[in-house]
Design a protein around this motif. Structure first.
Motif, PDB file in Angstrom:
ATOM      1  N   ASN A  97       0.456 -22.059  52.795  1.00 54.00           N
ATOM      2  CA  ASN A  97       0.336 -20.727  52.203  1.00 54.00           C
ATOM      3  C   ASN A  97       1.701 -20.049  52.068  1.00 54.00           C
ATOM      4  OD1 ASN A  97      -2.420 -21.012  52.023  1.00 54.00           O
ATOM      5  ND2 ASN A  97      -2.804 -20.030  53.976  1.00 54.00           N
ATOM      6  N   SER A  98       2.552 -20.184  53.086  1.00 59.24           N
ATOM      7  CA  SER A  98       3.861 -19.547  52.988  1.00 59.24           C
ATOM      8  C   SER A  98       4.735 -20.253  51.953  1.00 59.24           C
ATOM      9  CB  SER A  98       4.550 -19.500  54.348  1.00 59.24           C
ATOM     10  OG  SER A  98       4.822 -20.787  54.814  1.00 59.24           O
ATOM     11  N   ARG A  99       4.591 -21.570  51.826  1.00 56.20           N
ATOM     12  CA  ARG A  99       5.344 -22.284  50.795  1.00 56.20           C
ATOM     13  C   ARG A  99       4.903 -21.833  49.409  1.00 56.20           C
ATOM     14  NH1 ARG A  99       6.917 -28.413  51.646  1.00 56.20           N
ATOM     15  NH2 ARG A  99       8.344 -27.744  50.052  1.00 56.20           N
ATOM     16  N   GLN A 100       3.594 -21.676  49.226  1.00 54.71           N
ATOM     17  CA  GLN A 100       3.087 -21.233  47.929  1.00 54.71           C
ATOM     18  C   GLN A 100       3.612 -19.841  47.611  1.00 54.71           C
ATOM     19  OE1 GLN A 100      -1.057 -21.751  48.807  1.00 54.71           O
ATOM     20  NE2 GLN A 100      -1.181 -23.638  47.620  1.00 54.71           N
ATOM     21  N   ALA A 101       3.580 -18.943  48.582  1.00 52.37           N
ATOM     22  CA  ALA A 101       4.073 -17.585  48.356  1.00 52.37           C
ATOM     23  C   ALA A 101       5.562 -17.599  48.035  1.00 52.37           C
ATOM     24  CB  ALA A 101       3.800 -16.720  49.584  1.00 52.37           C
ATOM     25  N   ASN A 102       6.317 -18.439  48.722  1.00 52.99           N
ATOM     26  CA  ASN A 102       7.756 -18.538  48.492  1.00 52.99           C
ATOM     27  C   ASN A 102       8.054 -19.065  47.093  1.00 52.99           C
ATOM     28  OD1 ASN A 102      10.516 -18.700  48.817  1.00 52.99           O
ATOM     29  ND2 ASN A 102      10.448 -20.505  50.113  1.00 52.99           N
ATOM     30  N   LEU A 103       7.352 -20.113  46.678  1.00 51.79           N
ATOM     31  CA  LEU A 103       7.588 -20.675  45.341  1.00 51.79           C
ATOM     32  C   LEU A 103       7.221 -19.671  44.248  1.00 51.79           C
ATOM     33  CD1 LEU A 103       6.317 -24.314  45.866  1.00 51.79           C
ATOM     34  CD2 LEU A 103       8.679 -23.565  45.597  1.00 51.79           C
ATOM     35  N   ASP A 104       6.097 -18.987  44.415  1.00 46.57           N
ATOM     36  CA  ASP A 104       5.681 -17.996  43.430  1.00 46.57           C
ATOM     37  C   ASP A 104       6.713 -16.865  43.341  1.00 46.57           C
ATOM     38  OD1 ASP A 104       3.828 -16.991  41.520  1.00 46.57           O
ATOM     39  OD2 ASP A 104       3.098 -15.561  43.020  1.00 46.57           O
ATOM     40  N   MET A 105       7.222 -16.443  44.487  1.00 48.64           N
ATOM     41  CA  MET A 105       8.227 -15.388  44.511  1.00 48.64           C
ATOM     42  C   MET A 105       9.504 -15.851  43.807  1.00 48.64           C
ATOM     43  SD  MET A 105      10.255 -13.803  47.753  1.00 48.64           S
ATOM     44  CE  MET A 105      11.010 -15.415  47.960  1.00 48.64           C
ATOM     45  N   ARG A 106       9.907 -17.109  44.015  1.00 52.29           N
ATOM     46  CA  ARG A 106      11.120 -17.625  43.378  1.00 52.29           C
ATOM     47  C   ARG A 106      10.973 -17.697  41.864  1.00 52.29           C
ATOM     48  NH1 ARG A 106      12.354 -23.077  45.912  1.00 52.29           N
ATOM     49  NH2 ARG A 106      13.981 -23.066  44.342  1.00 52.29           N
ATOM     50  N   ILE A 107       9.796 -18.067  41.386  1.00 50.31           N
ATOM     51  CA  ILE A 107       9.564 -18.110  39.929  1.00 50.31           C
ATOM     52  C   ILE A 107       9.640 -16.699  39.364  1.00 50.31           C
ATOM     53  CG2 ILE A 107       7.881 -18.602  38.126  1.00 50.31           C
ATOM     54  CD1 ILE A 107       6.907 -20.957  39.891  1.00 50.31           C
ATOM     55  N   ASN A 108       8.963 -15.749  40.004  1.00 41.61           N
ATOM     56  CA  ASN A 108       8.982 -14.359  39.527  1.00 41.61           C
ATOM     57  C   ASN A 108      10.393 -13.780  39.544  1.00 41.61           C
ATOM     58  OD1 ASN A 108       6.220 -14.331  39.091  1.00 41.61           O
ATOM     59  ND2 ASN A 108       5.770 -13.564  41.127  1.00 41.61           N
ATOM     60  N   GLN A 109      11.145 -14.064  40.595  1.00 42.75           N
ATOM     61  CA  GLN A 109      12.508 -13.561  40.695  1.00 42.75           C
ATOM     62  C   GLN A 109      13.380 -14.171  39.605  1.00 42.75           C
ATOM     63  OE1 GLN A 109      15.433 -15.408  41.802  1.00 42.75           O
ATOM     64  NE2 GLN A 109      16.682 -13.574  41.548  1.00 42.75           N
ATOM     65  N   GLY A 110      13.162 -15.453  39.301  1.00 45.31           N
ATOM     66  CA  GLY A 110      13.931 -16.103  38.247  1.00 45.31           C
ATOM     67  C   GLY A 110      13.687 -15.486  36.884  1.00 45.31           C
ATOM     68  N   VAL A 111      12.446 -15.086  36.616  1.00 44.80           N
ATOM     69  CA  VAL A 111      12.131 -14.426  35.335  1.00 44.80           C
ATOM     70  C   VAL A 111      12.783 -13.050  35.295  1.00 44.80           C
ATOM     71  CG1 VAL A 111      10.260 -13.462  33.940  1.00 44.80           C
ATOM     72  CG2 VAL A 111       9.999 -15.708  34.987  1.00 44.80           C
TER      73      VAL A 111
END
Length: 117
Positions: A39-53
């Motif tokens: 769950n924390s990995r999923q949240a981290n990856l989603d946050m990184r994608i959003n931050q990249g956009v």
């Protein structure tokens, strides 16, 4: 008197060494990131994608592809959890490997110097 002074000095040194020993015995964080829950990995990856956009490091189409892969991994995890014994160690390792690969793709896409301003 000299023995008494030496005894006090020895006690002082011993008393100051106890906290140091306790600090050395305490687990220190690793220089690399230790295992994270799924769950924390999923949240981290989603946050990184959003931050990249938001920062312009990822285009909308790159983010859409990364999110589609992310959603595919989420579906695979749900499928693994629904299976009979639940999430096995082999399935967890498979998910970790796939999340590592997705993380590497996110890192590559964010740093490929294609500016999206």
């Amino acid at each position: 008197m000299n023995k008494f002074t030496l005894m006090l000095a020895g006690l002082g040194i011993a008393a100051s060494a106890v906290p140091m020993t306790a600090a050395m015995a305490a687990p220190h964080p690793a220089p690399y990131q230790a295992w994270q829950s799924i769950n924390s990995r999923q949240a981290n990856l989603d946050m990184r994608i959003n931050q990249g956009v938001r920062s312009g490091q990822l285009s909308r189409s790159e983010a859409a592809r990364l999110r589609a892969e992310f959603a595919s991994l989420n579906r695979l995890e749900a499928q693994y959890r629904r299976s009979r014994p639940g999430l096995t160690l082999a399935e967890r390792r498979d998910l970790d490997r796939r999340f590592d690969a997705l993380s590497a793709r996110i890192r590559y896409q964010k740093h490929d110097r294609e500016h999206r301003w």
